[in-house]
Design an enzyme around this catalytic site. Sequence first.
Site, mmCIF file in Angstrom:
data_model
loop_
_atom_site.group_PDB
_atom_site.id
_atom_site.type_symbol
_atom_site.label_atom_id
_atom_site.label_comp_id
_atom_site.label_asym_id
_atom_site.label_seq_id
_atom_site.Cartn_x
_atom_site.Cartn_y
_atom_site.Cartn_z
ATOM 1 N N HIS A 80 0.822 -1.208 0.000
ATOM 2 C CA HIS A 80 0.000 0.000 0.000
ATOM 3 C C HIS A 80 0.863 1.268 0.000
ATOM 4 O O HIS A 80 2.004 1.266 0.483
ATOM 5 C CB HIS A 80 -0.940 -0.004 1.196
ATOM 6 C CG HIS A 80 -2.022 -1.026 1.073
ATOM 7 N ND1 HIS A 80 -3.064 -1.105 1.954
ATOM 8 C CD2 HIS A 80 -2.236 -1.998 0.152
ATOM 9 C CE1 HIS A 80 -3.871 -2.086 1.590
ATOM 10 N NE2 HIS A 80 -3.381 -2.648 0.514
ATOM 11 N N GLU A 82 0.610 3.990 1.753
ATOM 12 C CA GLU A 82 0.967 4.440 3.104
ATOM 13 C C GLU A 82 2.167 3.657 3.628
ATOM 14 O O GLU A 82 3.073 4.220 4.254
ATOM 15 C CB GLU A 82 -0.215 4.254 4.069
ATOM 16 C CG GLU A 82 -1.485 4.938 3.628
ATOM 17 C CD GLU A 82 -2.425 4.041 2.834
ATOM 18 O OE1 GLU A 82 -3.646 4.148 3.047
ATOM 19 O OE2 GLU A 82 -1.944 3.242 2.008
ATOM 20 N N CYS A 108 -6.549 1.539 5.007
ATOM 21 C CA CYS A 108 -7.162 0.293 5.463
ATOM 22 C C CYS A 108 -6.742 0.045 6.913
ATOM 23 O O CYS A 108 -5.910 0.768 7.467
ATOM 24 C CB CYS A 108 -6.720 -0.871 4.571
ATOM 25 S SG CYS A 108 -4.985 -1.352 4.801
ATOM 26 N N CYS A 111 -2.888 -0.531 7.353
ATOM 27 C CA CYS A 111 -2.138 0.729 7.294
ATOM 28 C C CYS A 111 -2.447 1.596 8.512
ATOM 29 O O CYS A 111 -1.551 2.262 9.039
ATOM 30 C CB CYS A 111 -2.462 1.479 6.003
ATOM 31 S SG CYS A 111 -1.766 0.666 4.533
#
Length: 150
Positions: A80, A82, A108, A111
């Site tokens: 991801h 992040e 999410c 994260c």
Amino acid sequence: MTEERPSWDAYFMDITTLVARRSTCLRRAVGAILVKDKRVLSTGYNGAPGGVRHCNETGCLREQMGVPSGERHELCRGIHAEQNAIIQAARHGVSILGSTLYCTTQPCSICARMLINAGIVRICFQQGYADPLSLQMLEEAGIPLERIFS
């Protein structure tokens, strides 16, 4: 006539949108930046780890398996945005403690856990994401989550 200057939030969200253009994900291009004292500390976008073929080359594993958005995050070749922003800061010895995350998509729950432990104090995003656990944990941790329209 001079165009009105964007707010800091709009400015950083615009940068985040540009970062997302580097994404190699076939389902959702996401960009993230970490900012402190009006300075960009780190950037990240979603895609496969370095040295691993990207989904735009191999096809989307999640699509092939019929995995719905927001579920089974571990079934993906990509990392991801992040997470990549946190990793890039760590690789270059940049402290992100006390910084703000700007992200094109709401984080999410995976994260969110990482951002909480990394000491992120504010999260700004453009699009929502179907992960109520993320919202619950961020609220419990006292991290404000703000939707920014730039």
